[in-house]
Design a protein around this motif. Structure first.
Motif, PDB file in Angstrom:
ATOM      1  N   SER A  73       0.817  -1.220   0.000  1.00  0.00           N
ATOM      2  CA  SER A  73       0.000   0.000   0.000  1.00  0.00           C
ATOM      3  C   SER A  73       0.843   1.259   0.000  1.00  0.00           C
ATOM      4  CB  SER A  73      -0.933   0.002   1.222  1.00  0.00           C
ATOM      5  OG  SER A  73      -0.186   0.108   2.421  1.00  0.00           O
ATOM      6  N   GLY A  74       2.071   1.181   0.562  1.00  0.00           N
ATOM      7  CA  GLY A  74       2.902   2.377   0.641  1.00  0.00           C
ATOM      8  C   GLY A  74       2.390   3.403   1.623  1.00  0.00           C
ATOM      9  N   MET A  75       1.532   3.004   2.563  1.00  0.00           N
ATOM     10  CA  MET A  75       0.954   3.915   3.558  1.00  0.00           C
ATOM     11  C   MET A  75       1.183   3.367   4.953  1.00  0.00           C
ATOM     12  SD  MET A  75      -2.723   4.749   1.760  1.00  0.00           S
ATOM     13  CE  MET A  75      -2.932   3.121   1.041  1.00  0.00           C
ATOM     14  N   ALA A  76       1.163   4.241   5.935  1.00  0.00           N
ATOM     15  CA  ALA A  76       1.156   3.849   7.343  1.00  0.00           C
ATOM     16  C   ALA A  76      -0.218   4.164   7.913  1.00  0.00           C
ATOM     17  CB  ALA A  76       2.235   4.589   8.118  1.00  0.00           C
ATOM     18  N   PHE A  77      -0.728   3.275   8.767  1.00  0.00           N
ATOM     19  CA  PHE A  77      -2.063   3.420   9.329  1.00  0.00           C
ATOM     20  C   PHE A  77      -1.942   3.611  10.837  1.00  0.00           C
ATOM     21  CE2 PHE A  77      -2.355   0.966   5.471  1.00  0.00           C
ATOM     22  CZ  PHE A  77      -3.435   1.519   4.815  1.00  0.00           C
ATOM     23  N   VAL A  78      -2.554   4.683  11.322  1.00  0.00           N
ATOM     24  CA  VAL A  78      -2.523   4.986  12.760  1.00  0.00           C
ATOM     25  C   VAL A  78      -3.958   4.970  13.259  1.00  0.00           C
ATOM     26  CG1 VAL A  78      -1.774   6.591  14.529  1.00  0.00           C
ATOM     27  CG2 VAL A  78      -0.483   6.406  12.402  1.00  0.00           C
ATOM     28  N   LEU A  79      -4.263   4.051  14.182  1.00  0.00           N
ATOM     29  CA  LEU A  79      -5.616   3.858  14.684  1.00  0.00           C
ATOM     30  C   LEU A  79      -5.761   4.550  16.034  1.00  0.00           C
ATOM     31  CD1 LEU A  79      -5.202   1.628  12.524  1.00  0.00           C
ATOM     32  CD2 LEU A  79      -6.740   0.186  13.871  1.00  0.00           C
ATOM     33  N   VAL A  80      -6.747   5.430  16.130  1.00  0.00           N
ATOM     34  CA  VAL A  80      -7.033   6.158  17.366  1.00  0.00           C
ATOM     35  C   VAL A  80      -8.459   5.819  17.774  1.00  0.00           C
ATOM     36  CG1 VAL A  80      -7.098   8.385  18.520  1.00  0.00           C
ATOM     37  CG2 VAL A  80      -5.505   8.010  16.633  1.00  0.00           C
ATOM     38  N   GLN A  81      -8.601   5.161  18.937  1.00  0.00           N
ATOM     39  CA  GLN A  81      -9.924   4.776  19.410  1.00  0.00           C
ATOM     40  C   GLN A  81     -10.081   5.193  20.859  1.00  0.00           C
ATOM     41  OE1 GLN A  81     -10.910   0.603  19.223  1.00  0.00           O
ATOM     42  NE2 GLN A  81     -13.075   1.025  18.997  1.00  0.00           N
ATOM     43  N   HIS A  82     -11.318   5.432  21.245  1.00  0.00           N
ATOM     44  CA  HIS A  82     -11.601   5.764  22.639  1.00  0.00           C
ATOM     45  C   HIS A  82     -11.460   4.500  23.478  1.00  0.00           C
ATOM     46  CE1 HIS A  82     -14.316   9.260  21.091  1.00  0.00           C
ATOM     47  NE2 HIS A  82     -13.038   9.469  20.891  1.00  0.00           N
ATOM     48  N   LEU A  83     -10.401   4.433  24.273  1.00  0.00           N
ATOM     49  CA  LEU A  83     -10.114   3.245  25.077  1.00  0.00           C
ATOM     50  C   LEU A  83     -10.388   3.524  26.541  1.00  0.00           C
ATOM     51  CD1 LEU A  83      -6.743   2.209  23.413  1.00  0.00           C
ATOM     52  CD2 LEU A  83      -8.979   1.205  22.997  1.00  0.00           C
ATOM     53  N   ALA A  84     -10.813   2.479  27.250  1.00  0.00           N
ATOM     54  CA  ALA A  84     -10.985   2.595  28.689  1.00  0.00           C
ATOM     55  C   ALA A  84      -9.616   2.796  29.317  1.00  0.00           C
ATOM     56  CB  ALA A  84     -11.658   1.341  29.251  1.00  0.00           C
ATOM     57  N   PRO A  85      -9.394   3.861  30.104  1.00  0.00           N
ATOM     58  CA  PRO A  85      -8.046   4.157  30.606  1.00  0.00           C
ATOM     59  C   PRO A  85      -7.533   3.151  31.632  1.00  0.00           C
ATOM     60  CG  PRO A  85      -9.651   5.659  31.555  1.00  0.00           C
ATOM     61  CD  PRO A  85     -10.383   4.862  30.518  1.00  0.00           C
ATOM     62  N   ASP A  86      -8.417   2.393  32.260  1.00  0.00           N
ATOM     63  CA  ASP A  86      -7.990   1.484  33.328  1.00  0.00           C
ATOM     64  C   ASP A  86      -8.018   0.023  32.902  1.00  0.00           C
ATOM     65  OD1 ASP A  86     -10.680   1.521  33.008  1.00  0.00           O
ATOM     66  OD2 ASP A  86     -11.209   1.728  35.130  1.00  0.00           O
ATOM     67  N   HIS A  87      -8.036  -0.247  31.585  1.00  0.00           N
ATOM     68  CA  HIS A  87      -8.014  -1.620  31.094  1.00  0.00           C
ATOM     69  C   HIS A  87      -6.883  -1.767  30.090  1.00  0.00           C
ATOM     70  CE1 HIS A  87     -12.087  -1.606  32.760  1.00  0.00           C
ATOM     71  NE2 HIS A  87     -12.050  -2.930  32.708  1.00  0.00           N
ATOM     72  N   LYS A  88      -6.225  -2.920  30.130  1.00  0.00           N
ATOM     73  CA  LYS A  88      -5.184  -3.208  29.155  1.00  0.00           C
ATOM     74  C   LYS A  88      -5.832  -3.424  27.790  1.00  0.00           C
ATOM     75  CE  LYS A  88      -1.216  -6.185  28.319  1.00  0.00           C
ATOM     76  NZ  LYS A  88      -1.494  -6.340  26.903  1.00  0.00           N
ATOM     77  N   SER A  89      -5.246  -2.808  26.776  1.00  0.00           N
ATOM     78  CA  SER A  89      -5.828  -2.884  25.447  1.00  0.00           C
ATOM     79  C   SER A  89      -5.376  -4.165  24.737  1.00  0.00           C
ATOM     80  CB  SER A  89      -5.413  -1.664  24.624  1.00  0.00           C
ATOM     81  OG  SER A  89      -5.831  -1.813  23.296  1.00  0.00           O
ATOM     82  N   ILE A 119      -1.370   1.362  16.909  1.00  0.00           N
ATOM     83  CA  ILE A 119      -2.558   1.463  17.756  1.00  0.00           C
ATOM     84  C   ILE A 119      -2.242   2.353  18.952  1.00  0.00           C
ATOM     85  CG2 ILE A 119      -4.364   0.177  18.944  1.00  0.00           C
ATOM     86  CD1 ILE A 119      -4.066  -0.628  16.039  1.00  0.00           C
ATOM     87  N   ILE A 120      -3.107   3.303  19.232  1.00  0.00           N
ATOM     88  CA  ILE A 120      -2.918   4.170  20.391  1.00  0.00           C
ATOM     89  C   ILE A 120      -3.076   3.356  21.672  1.00  0.00           C
ATOM     90  CG2 ILE A 120      -5.357   4.841  20.462  1.00  0.00           C
ATOM     91  CD1 ILE A 120      -4.481   7.613  21.407  1.00  0.00           C
ATOM     92  N   PRO A 121      -2.202   3.538  22.668  1.00  0.00           N
ATOM     93  CA  PRO A 121      -2.364   2.817  23.936  1.00  0.00           C
ATOM     94  C   PRO A 121      -3.428   3.485  24.809  1.00  0.00           C
ATOM     95  CG  PRO A 121      -0.399   4.177  23.998  1.00  0.00           C
ATOM     96  CD  PRO A 121      -0.961   4.305  22.601  1.00  0.00           C
ATOM     97  N   PRO A 122      -3.918   2.781  25.831  1.00  0.00           N
ATOM     98  CA  PRO A 122      -4.941   3.379  26.700  1.00  0.00           C
ATOM     99  C   PRO A 122      -4.384   4.561  27.489  1.00  0.00           C
ATOM    100  CG  PRO A 122      -4.831   0.989  26.972  1.00  0.00           C
ATOM    101  CD  PRO A 122      -3.636   1.382  26.180  1.00  0.00           C
ATOM    102  N   ASN A 123      -5.285   5.473  27.827  1.00  0.00           N
ATOM    103  CA  ASN A 123      -4.986   6.601  28.710  1.00  0.00           C
ATOM    104  C   ASN A 123      -3.826   7.454  28.183  1.00  0.00           C
ATOM    105  OD1 ASN A 123      -5.680   8.116  30.977  1.00  0.00           O
ATOM    106  ND2 ASN A 123      -4.087   7.174  32.232  1.00  0.00           N
ATOM    107  N   ARG A 124      -3.783   7.667  26.879  1.00  0.00           N
ATOM    108  CA  ARG A 124      -2.760   8.508  26.274  1.00  0.00           C
ATOM    109  C   ARG A 124      -3.377   9.315  25.132  1.00  0.00           C
ATOM    110  NH1 ARG A 124      -0.485   7.576  30.153  1.00  0.00           N
ATOM    111  NH2 ARG A 124       1.663   6.878  30.543  1.00  0.00           N
ATOM    112  N   ASP A 125      -2.885  10.559  24.972  1.00  0.00           N
ATOM    113  CA  ASP A 125      -3.118  11.317  23.756  1.00  0.00           C
ATOM    114  C   ASP A 125      -1.909  11.111  22.859  1.00  0.00           C
ATOM    115  OD1 ASP A 125      -5.597  12.296  24.370  1.00  0.00           O
ATOM    116  OD2 ASP A 125      -4.850  14.159  25.256  1.00  0.00           O
TER     117      ASP A 125
END
Length: 1023
Positions: A73-89, A119-125
């Motif tokens: 694809s020649g692209m990078a994909f960055v996934l940002v989802q609303h995650l519960a801050p106190d649970h391991k993703s 993938i964005i980790p929990p409890n982080r911007d």
């Protein structure tokens, strides 16, 4: 996190990483002078940001399942989802099941590579900077974070046209403001089709901006994305670009099509900006040649509108650039109110207002200042833009919930109202009444006038130099003297610095100068729209208004000045001529090139160097400077002149005007300094051999050398000053650069999210979801059952407060949905003669004995009222159930039955009576003939019903019988009387007759009933 599957990673071709403009682009051959406004991306491949919330896991699955497995694809994909801050993703593990790409959970500072997913980790911007992902501690509390907007904004600022954003399933409006930023930098935007989402709040909010390029189900997005990237960034071979003239001609045709359909001319906009927008639209439609795109525009009017909207993308938000708004609040807003009486008007113009955020921001500052002064002023903010849709949105004053990231909670509460159904913010009337929105072309249409402030931020950066030269004089014309001009961080007044005084260089705040003599009036007249052109005011012949007859003293003084006063010119510090006195042709002449009135450019040979030096000294010292014996070449000969530059004070009423300078040219009577120079030469060893001509020549050269030294010294001083200014500007630019980098890392995100728990809780929520579905189905079944029975039911608790009710009960008790929770005794009922509902319910709750009562409504309907205790499965009494079963038909049937029984009894009496009973109408037709009449007169019932009563009355009694019928028709009561009847066998029967009128419900007589008895039987009865 380690990768979940071994990927099939391909090396990105160097050609893609190294080039900024696609090879073979139809516009690649444009001149290099058209530089981009922003910094070029740090990566050579597109970055795709994907935002999702509730329902996002299914959308991610469909998206990556639709990605071709063996395609680079020649692209990078960055996934940002609303995650519960106190649970391991475990999102990275789940996504890795559907793709062969490497999938990582982001670590701070992780560099981004193509053909990978992050993938964005929990409890982080998360933010994107210089090709790497940076993690930050969330600044906002849980439920108020907007991680998708935060990431999209940073991606747009870092990657510009290589930024791609995708908004998938989710609630709220997170991602909408970030999408605007991506589009503003020339990127591409996609949104999930709302029909394919589990929660459509985020996609609908994105689509409502009108900036989304593709609205697709997630499974169809990868193919369109790959096609777009291949076309836009040169992943596939492309035809050789046409020569520059052909590309320029094609662009002109595009401008013509735009002007024909929209009425607006973009030919003078910055070429590079137009090129990028056109290339992006070509990539969206996968059109390779500019000529093909022109044909597509001709055939598709909707595409012309889309290109028009792309060219007008307004990246704006409330209080954009907080430091600049803080400066205008402190330095400009108080000046607008200063010196104005209560009730005076304060007028502001915001050209290029887009969707109105900046205009509303200024209105808030005005309202706050007015309330702080505790006085009333007439506040007017005129906000204009080319984009009709943007103006309509601004007029509506409705903004997504994510504006809380830019507006303080106090201002949100004070100036906005949050809608309860969809969470959007609506501008309060007190703020909305200040603004007037209108569609306007700032170049073509007349401007507003008598303004106190113009805020034109980040509009001129998209315009060419010619348009910018038109706008600045236009703004000067529209402003009141001392009015303020507020520009964007990359904009200045340019060559019109003599029209404005800099108030705050960093925040781009300027104050309008007064109209001095000759102050760029020609430029203003040339650049105003035709309807507003300034011309000389025509006055009637004769004496001007207010002028008095010139005094003799004034005439004499004017004549003496013209005869004896030296020639001179009034100039400003830069040498622009404001006024000329006397005949200056000996010293000044028009300079070749563009016409101008600068004394340094118009000075004749021999005068320019000395005049520059003397003027510079006078400006620097503020004192008069004299330079005698300047040799000026005029008509092939040299003239000696004494040059004097003297400061002239500015008008005391206008503090912003600079000091002016009077340049005086005095003819020198004779060359001065010659004896001294001769003596000096003669005192020199070996001077005896010098002739008089040599001495004069040496003296001239000495003076010229001295003048050149002074000029060189002046030039050095100017150079040092310029170097200091450049050094200061460089430091300011470095400071601005640092602030911009800091701003990229500290973008504010503080808006309420409607859902912060996502698919990380899907496993735990699965059983609950199933139970909710079952409960919903059972609830629907119960509602349909209650509605289908037609039985009105009301459920009340121990306090007799209504818990729920069925629609049928509204026919008996006037209930609406908002009555839930109110006491049943407070509701007005339609029952007649029954007001013991509350007492009966309390009795049932106390005794637990059901009660039944028949009640009637005002409209006459009957109901069976049943009151029973409400029992739970645990046999706990939690209230009562009141039901109303309609029994109107049953009551009607009972009444009909009673009436039928009465009629049956009456029929038996008539049938078994010995007397003749007849019923006739008022025409004499016999309607009823009982067996007694058949015995008395001999006619059967069938024969009698075909007869008229006149057939039974002898002719002598017919008149009397007719009179009797008329009396009965009037419902009069008659005493029994004697009458004769004719029997079937012809005999005359003497009878006693009792006649009664039959009357209907309205009191009208409709028939006559007679009871007839033979006279003999009557006599026997009386005996």
């Amino acid at each position: 996190m380690t990768r979940m599957k071994q990927p099939n990673v391909k090396q990105v071709p160097p050609s893609l990483e190294e080039r900024d403009t696609p090879v073979g682009s139809p516009l690649a051959a444009e001149p290099a002078a058209e530089a981009d406004l922003g910094v070029r991306p740090k990566t050579g491949f597109p970055i795709v940001g994907i935002g999702a919330s509730a329902g996002g896991l299914a959308a991610f699955e469909a998206f990556f399942s639709g990605m071709p497995a063996e395609t680079d694809s020649g692209m990078a994909f960055v996934l940002v989802q609303h995650l519960a801050p106190d649970h391991k993703s475990i999102l990275a593990e789940l996504v890795s099941r559907y793709t062969q790409m490497q999938v990582f959970e982001v670590e701070d500072g992780m560099a981004v590579q193509p053909n990978c997913a992050y993938i964005i980790p929990p409890n982080r911007d998360m933010a994107f900077l210089d090709g790497a992902l940076q993690l930050l501690e969330p600044a906002a509390p849980r439920g108020l974070r907007l991680p998708i907007d935060f990431f999209f904004r940073s991606l747009a600022q870092d990657q510009h046209e290589r930024a791609i954003c995708i908004v998938l399933s989710g609630t709220g409006s997170d991602g909408t403001l970030g999408l605007r930023a991506v589009k503003g930098e020339g990127g591409m935007a996609m949104a999930q089709n709302p029909e394919s989402t589990e929660h459509d709040g985020m996609p609908r909010s994105a689509i409502a901006t009108g900036l989304v390029d593709f609205v697709l189900p997630p499974a169809e997005m990868p193919a369109q994305l790959i096609a777009y990237v291949a076309h836009a960034f040169g992943r596939t071979p492309r035809p050789v670009s046409p020569p520059v003239p052909k590309a320029a001609d094609a662009l002109k045709k595009i401008f013509i099509l735009l002007r024909a359909q929209t009425g607006h001319d973009f030919s003078q906009y910055k070429q590079n900006t137009v090129n990028r927008r056109v290339e992006r639209r070509m990539a969206v439609h996968q059109i390779g040649q500019l000529a093909e795109y022109v044909r597509y525009l001709q055939q598709t009017p909707a595409e012309v509108e889309s290109l028009f909207r792309d060219l007008l993308i307004g990246v704006t938000n409330f209080f954009r650039d907080r430091e600049a708004f803080a400066a205008i609040q402190e330095q400009v807003i108080p000046r607008l109110f200063a010196g104005k009486a209560a009730g005076a008007a304060i007028r502001i113009w915001v050209p290029g207002c887009s969707t109105g955020e900046e205009a509303y921001s200024l209105a808030m500052l005005l309202q706050e200042q007015m309330e702080a002064l505790k006085e009333r002023f007439k506040l007017q903010v005129f906000a204009t833009d080319l984009d009709r849709q943007a103006i309509e949105q601004a007029r509506a004053g409705v903004y997504p919930a994510s504006i809380a990231a830019d507006v303080s909670p106090e201002r949100l509460t004070r100036f906005f109202r949050q809608e309860p159904d969809n969470g959007v913010y609506r501008v309060q009337k007190v703020l909305r009444d200040i603004l007037v929105f209108s569609e306007q072309d700032v170049i073509r249409d007349p401007p507003f006038s008598r303004l106190d402030l113009i805020s034109c931020r980040n509009l001129m950066i998209y315009m060419g130099g010619d348009l910018q030269k038109k706008l600045i004089p236009l703004f000067h014309y529209a402003l009141n003297p001392g009015g303020a001009l507020f520009l964007g961080t990359s904009e200045t007044v340019g060559e019109f610095a003599d029209l404005f005084v800099t108030l705050d260089r960093k925040s781009k705040l300027y104050l309008r100068k007064g109209d001095g003599p000759g102050a760029h009036h020609s430029a203003v007249r040339r650049n105003l729209p035709p309807a507003m052109e300034v011309g000389p005011v025509s006055r009637p012949a004769g004496k001007a208004p207010g002028d008095s007859k010139l005094q003799l003293q004034e005439l004499a003084e004017r004549a003496l000045l013209q005869q004896y006063a030296p020639v001179g010119a009034l100039v400003n510090p830069t040498g622009d001529i404001l006024y000329l006195h006397g005949r200056t042709g000996l010293y000044l002449e028009p300079a070749p090139g563009e016409a101008g009135m600068n004394i340094l450019k118009m000075a004749r040979e021999g005068l320019r160097r000395d005049l520059t030096t003397v003027l510079h000294k006078a400006v620097a010292s503020g004192e008069p400077v004299r330079h005698p014996g300047v040799r000026v070449k005029t008509n092939g000969d040299f003239t000696l002149v004494d040059l004097v530059v003297q400061p002239v004070g500015a008008r005391p009423c206008v503090s912003t005007e600079p000091t002016l300078f009077l340049v005086i040219f005095e003819e020198a009577a004779a060359q001065q300094g010659q004896p001294e120079m001769t003596a000096a030469v003669e005192a020199t060893p070996g001077a005896g051999a010098l002739t008089t001509d040599s001495v004069a020549r040496i003296a001239a050269l000495t003076r010229e050398l001295q003048a050149k030294e002074e000029f060189l010294q002046t030039t050095n001083e100017e150079l040092e000053t310029t170097n200091e200014e450049l050094k200061s500007s460089n430091e300011e630019m470095q400071s601005v650069n640092e602030e911009l980098q800091s701003t990229n890392e500290e973008l504010e995100t503080s808006k309420e999210e409607l859902q912060s728990v996502n698919e990380e809780l899907a496993t735990v929520n699965a059983e609950l979801q199933a139970k909710v579905v079952d409960l919903s189905r059972a609830n629907n079944d119960m509602n349909n059952l209650l509605a289908g029975t037609g039985i009105g039911t009301v459920f009340v608790d121990h306090q007799l407060c209504i818990q729920r009710f069925t629609p049928a009960v509204t026919q008996v008790i006037n209930l609406i949905l908002t009555d839930v929770g109110r006491p049943v005794g407070h509701i007005v009922s339609n029952l007649a003669g029954y007001d013991r509902l509350v007492e009966d319910v309390r009795t049932v709750l106390d005794s637990l004995i059901p009660k039944e009562v028949e009640v009637r409504t005002i409209s006459g309907a009957w109901y069976l009222l049943r009151i029973r205790p409400y029992r739970t499965r645990e046999n706990v009494i939690e209230g009562a159930v009141i039901t109303f079963t309609e029994i109107t038909e049953m009551k009607t049937a009972q009444a009909a039955l009673r009436e039928s029984e009465a009629l049956r009894c009456l029929a038996a009496v008539v049938r078994d009576a010995n007397d003749a009973v007849l019923v006739q109408d008022f025409e004499g037709r016999i309607l009823v003939w009982n067996p007694g009449a058949e015995k008395m007169y001999g006619w059967s019932e069938a024969e009698a019903l075909a007869m008229n009563i006149r057939d039974l009355v002898p002719k002598s009694y017919r008149e009397e019988s007719l009179t009797t019928v008329k009396q009965l028709a009037r419902a009069e009561v008659l005493e029994p009387y004697r009458l004769q009847r004719i029997a079937k066998n012809g005999r005359i029967v003497d009878v006693w007759l009792t006649a009664t009128a039959l009357v209907n419900a309205t009191g009208e007589a409709y028939a006559v009933v007679t009871t007839e008895r033979t006279r003999r039987a009557q006599d026997e009865h009386e005996a």
